[in-house]
Scaffold this active site. Structure first.
Site, PDB file in Angstrom:
ATOM      1  N   SER A   1      28.975 -87.227  64.248  1.00 39.98           N
ATOM      2  CA  SER A   1      30.360 -87.679  64.315  1.00 39.98           C
ATOM      3  C   SER A   1      30.448 -89.043  63.651  1.00 39.98           C
ATOM      4  O   SER A   1      29.558 -89.886  63.824  1.00 39.98           O
ATOM      5  CB  SER A   1      30.831 -87.770  65.769  1.00 39.98           C
TER       6      SER A   1
ATOM      7  N   HIS B   1      37.494 -89.405  59.156  1.00 41.15           N
ATOM      8  CA  HIS B   1      36.783 -88.971  60.357  1.00 41.15           C
ATOM      9  C   HIS B   1      36.211 -87.582  60.098  1.00 41.15           C
ATOM     10  O   HIS B   1      36.870 -86.729  59.489  1.00 41.15           O
ATOM     11  CB  HIS B   1      37.731 -88.917  61.562  1.00 41.15           C
TER      12      HIS B   1
ATOM     13  N   ASN C   1      33.387 -84.554  62.015  1.00 44.93           N
ATOM     14  CA  ASN C   1      32.568 -84.180  63.168  1.00 44.93           C
ATOM     15  C   ASN C   1      32.134 -82.730  62.982  1.00 44.93           C
ATOM     16  O   ASN C   1      32.974 -81.857  62.749  1.00 44.93           O
ATOM     17  CB  ASN C   1      33.364 -84.333  64.469  1.00 44.93           C
ATOM     18  N   TYR C   2      30.827 -82.491  63.069  1.00 45.67           N
ATOM     19  CA  TYR C   2      30.295 -81.126  62.983  1.00 45.67           C
ATOM     20  C   TYR C   2      29.243 -80.973  64.079  1.00 45.67           C
ATOM     21  O   TYR C   2      28.343 -81.829  64.210  1.00 45.67           O
ATOM     22  CB  TYR C   2      29.696 -80.849  61.596  1.00 45.67           C
ATOM     23  N   ARG C   3      29.340 -79.885  64.833  1.00 42.46           N
ATOM     24  CA  ARG C   3      28.525 -79.745  66.040  1.00 42.46           C
ATOM     25  C   ARG C   3      28.112 -78.285  66.236  1.00 42.46           C
ATOM     26  O   ARG C   3      28.745 -77.360  65.701  1.00 42.46           O
ATOM     27  CB  ARG C   3      29.309 -80.213  67.266  1.00 42.46           C
TER      28      ARG C   3
ATOM     29  N   GLY D   1      25.603 -88.906  82.204  1.00 40.79           N
ATOM     30  CA  GLY D   1      24.640 -89.698  81.446  1.00 40.79           C
ATOM     31  C   GLY D   1      25.058 -89.983  80.021  1.00 40.79           C
ATOM     32  O   GLY D   1      24.214 -90.373  79.198  1.00 40.79           O
TER      33      GLY D   1
ATOM     34  N   ARG E   1      26.747 -91.838  76.780  1.00 48.83           N
ATOM     35  CA  ARG E   1      26.681 -93.226  76.338  1.00 48.83           C
ATOM     36  C   ARG E   1      28.070 -93.659  75.875  1.00 48.83           C
ATOM     37  O   ARG E   1      28.556 -93.249  74.816  1.00 48.83           O
ATOM     38  CB  ARG E   1      25.675 -93.362  75.193  1.00 48.83           C
TER      39      ARG E   1
ATOM     40  N   GLU F   1      29.301 -96.494  74.780  1.00 51.90           N
ATOM     41  CA  GLU F   1      29.379 -97.258  73.531  1.00 51.90           C
ATOM     42  C   GLU F   1      29.474 -96.342  72.310  1.00 51.90           C
ATOM     43  O   GLU F   1      30.240 -96.603  71.376  1.00 51.90           O
ATOM     44  CB  GLU F   1      28.157 -98.170  73.406  1.00 51.90           C
ATOM     45  N   SER F   2      28.693 -95.288  72.361  1.00 54.66           N
ATOM     46  CA  SER F   2      28.707 -94.366  71.225  1.00 54.66           C
ATOM     47  C   SER F   2      29.970 -93.538  71.206  1.00 54.66           C
ATOM     48  O   SER F   2      30.497 -93.189  70.129  1.00 54.66           O
ATOM     49  CB  SER F   2      27.482 -93.453  71.276  1.00 54.66           C
TER      50      SER F   2
END
Length: 603
Positions: free
Chosen positions: A393, A407, A409-411, A561, A563, A565-566
Site C-alpha cells: 500500500s 494511491h 494498494n494490491y493485496r 496487534g 501497527r 503508524e503504518s
C-alpha cells in the site's frame, strides 16, 4: 595638279588662255571622278534617272527590236522554202499535164476512174508570237501530232502521261519523306549523344564528389562523434536549468527508474532486491512451492517496494535533494510483520509512504462477518478463523499543487474455514487525486491502466473504473469523489489462481509508468499561495475519506496487534478545513469540482 600648272606657266600659259596652239582649248583642268558602278564609259546617269527618261519604253523597244529581227529572219527562210517547193510541184504537175493549160486528174481503168489528184496537206497557219508558246498552244499549232508513231492514228497517250506524272509525284513525295526522316534521325542521334555525354560527365562528377566527401567524412567523423558525445554527457550531468533536467528525465528510462517488469522470483539476494530483510525467512521463500501464492505474492511486493522507492528517490535527486526513504521493519506479535518506508519534507514529495505487510493469525469474528456480508460463504459462524494477508500500500503526497497525489494498494487474502476449506481472493487498485485538472495527465494515467487490463480481459477496465468511481465517493459531501479515479476491485477469484495473480502483477507494474512521467512534467512548475491553499483544502477531503470510509483503514484498525503508524501513513502531513469556499464558476478549482461531482470517461 600643281606640278602641271607650274609647267604650263613656265611655257607662257595664263589663266585666261586655253590649251592648244591658238589657245582655244580647255581653260579648266579635268577633274577625275571615281567610278563605283558597272556602267560603261559615256553613260549619262542623269538622263537615265531623270523624270523625262521612261525606262519601260526603252526596255520594251529594245526587246521588240530583237523579236522583229528574229521574225524577219525566220520569214525569209520560210519564203525560200515555199519558192523551192513551188518549183518542185510545178515540175511534177508538168509531167501529169496533158495539155499546156490543163491537168490530168484521173485515168479510166476497167470502167473505173482512178483519181490522180493528190490531196494537199493542210497548211498550218503561221502563228507569230512574241513569246514562247505553252504546251497547249504548241499542241494546237502542231495539229495534235506528236513525235511518237501512235499520234497519227489519234492516240494521245493521256494515261501514260498521267502515270508518269503520278510516278514523278510519288518519287518526289517519297524522297521528301525519306529526307525528313533522315533529318529527324540525325537530330535524335545528336541529342542522344549529347545526353550520354551529360550523363557520363554527371556520373564522373558524382563519383568524384562522393569519393571526396567520403574521405572528408572519414577524417572528420571521429572528431564529430567525440565532440557530440562529450557535449551530451556534459549536458546530461549539468543541465542548463531545472526544466531541462525534468525533460531529460522523460528520456532517461533506466532499468531502475521506469522498468515495470517486476517478477515474483526469488534469487537469494534479499539486500539487493528488497528494502529490508523479508518478513518470511529467505530459505522459506526460496524453497517454497510454485503453487504457494503466499510466498510468490510476498516476493513480488518486496521487489515492487524496492523499485518504487528507488524511482521516487531518483526524482528527489534530480532536484538536488538529499532526502531519502526511512526504512522501518517491524514484527507483529500475533504473527507476521511488515516493512514501512517513509520519505518526508523532500523537494518534490512532502510525504511519501510505501508499505508492505505480511500478517497471519486468527481473524476476529467482526471481520469475518464483514467478509460474509460482501458475499463470502463461510461454514463457521461466530468463530475466529485462521487467515493470511499480504499486500503493498502506498500514498504519495507531492509538494507542488500541480502534481497529483497517487494511491495504490494490491493485496492477497487466504482464510481457512472451519471445515478446512481454503478461501482466497485478490483485491486492490490505483487511483489519482489531482488538485488542478490537466486532461492530458488524466488521459495518460487511465490509458496506462486500460492497457494492463485489456491484456487479460477487455471487460475489466470499464467495470473496475466504475467500481473505483463508486468506491472513492464521499457520500456525506454530496457525492463528491476523492479524485479522478482509476481502477478498484476486490474479492477477485474468478478463473484460475494463476490468471488472477498475473492480472494483479500487471496492474501493480503500471504504477511507475502511469505516475512518474506526470511528476517529472509538473514538479518544477511555479504555484501561488492561493493554489497551495486549495491543495490543503483538498487534502482535508482526502483525510475524511481515509478515516471515515476506507475499508482498508478500518480492517487495519480492527486487526489485533496492528501497527497504527503504518495504517495512518496514508494521511497527508498538512491539511486544512474551511467553512465554505468562494471561487468563481469558471475558475480552475471549480473546473476540477465539476469532474469530481460528475466522473468522466477519459479513454
Amino acid at each position: 595638279m600643281e606640278f602641271a600648272e607650274r609647267m604650263l606657266r613656265k611655257y607662257g600659259w595664263d589663266d585666261d588662255k586655253g590649251l592648244g596652239k591658238d589657245n582655244q582649248g580647255m581653260k579648266t583642268p579635268i577633274k577625275a571622278v571615281l567610278k563605283f558602278d558597272n556602267r560603261g564609259v559615256g553613260c549619262n546617269q542623269k538622263d537615265e534617272y531623270s523624270s523625262e527618261f521612261k525606262w519601260w519604253e526603252y526596255s520594251y523597244n529594245r526587246a521588240a527590236k530583237k523579236v522583229s529581227e528574229s521574225l524577219d529572219q525566220s520569214q525569209g527562210e520560210e519564203k525560200k522554202d515555199q519558192k523551192r517547193k513551188h518549183s518542185e510541184d510545178k515540175q511534177e504537175s508538168s509531167k501529169k499535164s496533158i495539155y499546156s493549160r490543163f491537168e490530168k486528174s484521173s485515168v479510166l481503168m476497167g470502167n473505173k476512174e482512178e483519181s490522180l489528184r493528190v490531196e494537199q496537206e493542210t497548211v498550218v497557219t503561221e502563228v507569230h508570237v512574241s513569246s514562247l508558246p505553252t504546251d497547249e498552244e504548241l499542241h494546237r499549232i502542231c495539229g495534235g501530232r506528236t513525235a511518237h508513231k501512235g499520234a497519227r492514228h489519234g492516240i494521245r497517250m493521256n494515261g501514260k502521261l498521267q502515270r508518269l506524272q503520278e510516278q514523278e509525284e510519288r518519287s518526289f513525295s517519297a524522297s521528301s519523306e525519306i529526307l525528313l526522316e533522315q533529318n529527324i534521325e540525325k537530330k535524335k542521334k545528336k541529342k542522344r549523344k549529347a545526353d550520354e555525354t551529360v550523363e557520363y560527365r554527371a556520373a564522373i562528377f558524382g563519383v568524384i564528389s562522393f569519393n571526396r566527401m567520403a574521405r572528408q567524412t572519414r577524417t572528420a567523423l571521429p572528431y564529430a562523434l567525440g565532440m557530440a558525445t562529450a557535449g551530451t554527457l556534459y549536458y546530461v550531468h549539468n543541465p542548463m536549468s531545472k526544466h531541462h533536467a525534468a525533460m531529460l528525465d522523460i528520456f532517461r528510462l533506466t532499468p531502475r527508474s521506469l522498468d515495470t517488469d517486476v517478477s515474483d522470483s526469488f534469487l537469494g539476494k534479499p539486500f539487493e532486491l528488497f528494502m529490508a530483510e523479508p518478513i518470511t525467512s529467505s530459505d522459506a521463500l526460496q524453497n517454497s512451492d510454485a503453487n504457494s501464492y503466499k510466498s510468490r505474492m510476498e516476493v513480488f511486493i518486496l521487489k515492487l517496494q524496492k523499485q518504487i522507492c528507488h524511482s521516487l528517490e531518483q526524482c528527489e535527486a534530480k532536484q538536488n535533494s538529499d532526502v531519502r526513504f526511512k526504512v522501518d521493519r517491524w514484527i507483529r506479535e500475533e504473527g507476521g510483520g511488515g516493512i514501512t518506508c517513509v520519505m518526508q519534507d523532500g523537494a518534490v514529495f512532502e510525504k511519501a509512504g510505501v508499505n508492505i505487510s505480511v500478517v497471519h493469525g486468527k481473524l476476529p469474528v467482526q471481520a469475518v462477518e464483514q467478509m460474509r456480508a460482501r458475499g463470502h460463504d463461510f461454514a463457521a459462524k461466530n468463530t475466529p478463523l485462521d487467515f493470511f494477508a499480504t499486500g503493498i500500500s502506498s500514498v504519495i503526497h507531492p509538494k507542488n499543487p500541480h502534481v497529483p497525489t497517487v494511491h495504490f494498494n494490491y493485496r492477497y487474502f487466504e482464510l481457512i474455514d472451519a471445515d478446512g476449506k481454503k478461501h482466497w481472493w485478490y483485491g486492490g487498485g490505483t487511483d489519482m487525486t489531482p488538485y488542478y485538472l490537466d486532461e492530458s495527465d488524466c488521459k495518460h494515467f487511465h490509458s496506462t491502466l486500460k492497457k494492463a487490463c485489456d491484456k487479460h480481459d477487455s471487460s475489466y477496465y470499464p467495470k473496475f473504473k466504475k467500481w473505483c468511481d463508486d468506491y472513492f465517493n464521499i457520500n456525506f459531501r454530496q457525492n463528491e469523489r476523492r479524485g479522478i479515479g482509476g481502477i478498484f476491485f476486490d474479492d477477485l477469484n474468478e478463473g484460475s489462481h494463476e490468471a488472477c495473480f498475473n492480472f494483479v502483477k500487471a496492474c501493480a507494474n503500471t504504477v511507475i509508468p502511469s505516475y512518474i512521467p506526470v511528476v517529472q512534467k509538473n514538479c518544477q512548475r511555479t504555484f501561488t499561495e492561493q493554489e497551495r491553499d486549495w491543495q490543503l483544502l483538498r487534502r482535508g477531503r482526502y483525510a475524511e475519506f481515509n478515516l471515515a470510509i476506507d475499508r482498508g483503514t478500518k480492517f487495519g484498525l480492527q486487526t489485533p496487534g496492528s501497527r497504527i503508524e503504518s495504517i495512518l501513513m496514508s494521511l497527508p502531513p498538512v491539511a486544512k478545513w474551511r467553512y465554505g469556499w468562494d471561487f468563481e464558476a469558471d475558475s480552475p478549482e471549480m473546473k476540477l469540482m465539476k469532474v469530481l461531482k460528475e466522473p468522466k470517461e477519459w479513454v
